[in-house]
Design an enzyme around this catalytic site. Structure first.
Site, mmCIF file in Angstrom:
data_model
loop_
_atom_site.group_PDB
_atom_site.id
_atom_site.type_symbol
_atom_site.label_atom_id
_atom_site.label_comp_id
_atom_site.label_asym_id
_atom_site.label_seq_id
_atom_site.Cartn_x
_atom_site.Cartn_y
_atom_site.Cartn_z
ATOM 1 N N ASP A 127 27.566 -7.765 -7.830
ATOM 2 C CA ASP A 127 27.306 -9.157 -7.482
ATOM 3 C C ASP A 127 27.123 -9.320 -5.979
ATOM 4 O O ASP A 127 27.327 -8.370 -5.208
ATOM 5 C CB ASP A 127 28.444 -10.065 -7.987
ATOM 6 C CG ASP A 127 29.830 -9.440 -7.815
ATOM 7 O OD1 ASP A 127 29.983 -8.561 -6.944
ATOM 8 O OD2 ASP A 127 30.742 -9.827 -8.553
ATOM 9 N N ASP A 153 41.338 -15.542 -12.786
ATOM 10 C CA ASP A 153 40.935 -16.440 -13.880
ATOM 11 C C ASP A 153 40.215 -15.693 -15.002
ATOM 12 O O ASP A 153 39.626 -16.309 -15.883
ATOM 13 C CB ASP A 153 40.058 -17.574 -13.340
ATOM 14 C CG ASP A 153 38.732 -17.082 -12.747
ATOM 15 O OD1 ASP A 153 38.498 -15.845 -12.736
ATOM 16 O OD2 ASP A 153 37.935 -17.929 -12.295
ATOM 17 N N HIS A 167 37.649 -13.594 -14.591
ATOM 18 C CA HIS A 167 36.220 -13.312 -14.394
ATOM 19 C C HIS A 167 35.952 -11.821 -14.266
ATOM 20 O O HIS A 167 36.800 -11.043 -13.834
ATOM 21 C CB HIS A 167 35.623 -14.126 -13.235
ATOM 22 C CG HIS A 167 36.048 -13.718 -11.860
ATOM 23 N ND1 HIS A 167 36.413 -14.642 -10.899
ATOM 24 C CD2 HIS A 167 36.143 -12.507 -11.248
ATOM 25 C CE1 HIS A 167 36.705 -14.000 -9.784
ATOM 26 N NE2 HIS A 167 36.556 -12.712 -9.966
ATOM 27 N N GLU A 212 32.292 -16.453 -14.319
ATOM 28 C CA GLU A 212 33.473 -17.306 -14.390
ATOM 29 C C GLU A 212 33.693 -17.793 -15.828
ATOM 30 O O GLU A 212 32.807 -17.648 -16.678
ATOM 31 C CB GLU A 212 33.289 -18.504 -13.450
ATOM 32 C CG GLU A 212 33.195 -18.120 -11.974
ATOM 33 C CD GLU A 212 34.543 -17.740 -11.346
ATOM 34 O OE1 GLU A 212 35.439 -17.239 -12.059
ATOM 35 O OE2 GLU A 212 34.698 -17.945 -10.120
HETATM 36 C C1 F6R Z 1 33.691 -8.005 -6.964
HETATM 37 C C2 F6R Z 1 33.772 -8.725 -8.241
HETATM 38 C C3 F6R Z 1 34.984 -9.496 -8.635
HETATM 39 C C4 F6R Z 1 36.293 -8.851 -8.231
HETATM 40 C C5 F6R Z 1 37.454 -9.748 -8.628
HETATM 41 C C6 F6R Z 1 38.769 -9.171 -8.197
HETATM 42 O O1 F6R Z 1 32.459 -7.314 -6.848
HETATM 43 O O2 F6R Z 1 32.830 -8.705 -8.982
HETATM 44 O O3 F6R Z 1 34.975 -9.678 -10.032
HETATM 45 O O4 F6R Z 1 36.407 -7.601 -8.828
HETATM 46 O O5 F6R Z 1 37.282 -10.997 -8.052
HETATM 47 O O6 F6R Z 1 38.811 -9.159 -6.799
HETATM 48 P P1 F6R Z 1 39.968 -8.381 -6.032
HETATM 49 O O7 F6R Z 1 39.804 -6.952 -6.412
HETATM 50 O O8 F6R Z 1 39.683 -8.601 -4.576
HETATM 51 O O9 F6R Z 1 41.241 -8.956 -6.510
#
Ligand code: F6R
Length: 254
Positions: free
Chosen positions: A63, A130, A132, A137
């Site tokens: 992403d 959450d 995701h 989301e």
């Molecule tokens: C990042 C992504 C997100 C993260 C998620 C967890 O490329 O796609 O889904 O993996 O937000 O983020 P962290 O690892 O910083 O807790």
């Protein structure tokens, strides 16, 4: 389901899994954020000390934020350079362009680029508090492809630690869809810390539901979830997962 004692142990196991793919010159799907950092650090160590060669690998990011300049330090293309790519000589790195003037066309082109590369062999993912996956989301279609999504306030707050202030966190992103992630041949989920415990339990033991987008992984034939004790703390079947891992047959890989 693999429960390990610490984030460092999670990083080591994820690096073990990825190392096999790197040696095979695979197409890697890379996540950003803090969850994969111990794994990236371990891969960098193996590159430096053991000669692990990324020269034949290609990588696709999950992403990207919409509207951050390409050289913004929090643009995911920059984040992955600092976390892994520049440190291991991985140059063939692709990500959706969040500055494109026609974002739907950019999303379609990204899907096509993944397809043209022969698909993703192994996709590393974290999970949002959450639930995701990528930046899909809650409410995301379980069949979605790469597209623009709007971040929840919870995710913007979670990610504000990487920015100077909450206001600087973009509202929009381009993300691989849940259908895109499902097409990867092997998905490796890494989650650490108690803040992820509820999301992990929902993803693994809850119903398959757009309310917890990571639950779509229950429909994937090959997922390895590596979680530390804190992230595993809400799992009802943790004892069973531990037993199964401890008694894993020698012939069985991850
Ligand atoms: C990042 C992504 C997100 C993260 C998620 C967890 O490329 O796609 O889904 O993996 O937000 O983020 P962290 O690892 O910083 O807790």
């Amino acid at each position: 389901m693999v429960i390990v004692p610490s984030p460092v142990a999670a990083g080591r196991l994820v690096a073990d899994i990825l190392e096999g793919y790197v040696r095979a010159g695979a197409t890697l799907g890379l996540a950003t954020g803090s969850s994969p950092e111990p794994a990236y650090d371990e891969l960098v160590r193996r590159h430096r000390e053991e000669g692990l060669d990324f020269g034949r690998c290609r990588a696709f990011l999950l992403d990207e934020y919409v509207g951050l300049a390409a050289d913004h330090p929090q643009a995911y293309r920059q984040v992955i350079r600092r976390a892994l790519a520049d440190r291991v000589g991985l140059t063939d790195v692709h990500g959706p362009d969040g500055t494109a003037s026609d974002l739907p066309a950019e999303a379609a082109a990204y899907e096509e680029a993944i397809r043209a590369a022969g698909g993703i062999d192994v996709q590393l993912v974290g999970i949002g508090s959450d639930g995701h996956l990528g930046f899909n989301e809650p409410g995301s279609s379980l069949a979605s492809r790469t597209r623009v999504k709007t971040l929840t306030e919870r995710t913007r707050r979670d990610n504000a630690r990487f920015f100077g202030s909450l206001e600087e966190v973009p509202h929009h992103v381009l993300t691989q869809g849940l259908g895109t992630i499902r097409d990867a041949r092997h998905v490796v989920l890494v989650a650490t810390g108690v803040a992820k415990a509820e999301a992990v339990a929902g993803a693994v033991e809850g119903p398959v539901s757009a309310f917890c987008p990571a639950s779509v992984l229950q429909l994937h034939p090959h997922v390895t979830a590596v979680v530390d004790e804190a992230a595993a703390s809400r799992l009802r079947l943790a004892g069973y997962y531990r037993f199964a891992h401890e008694h894993k047959p020698d012939w069985q890989g991850y």
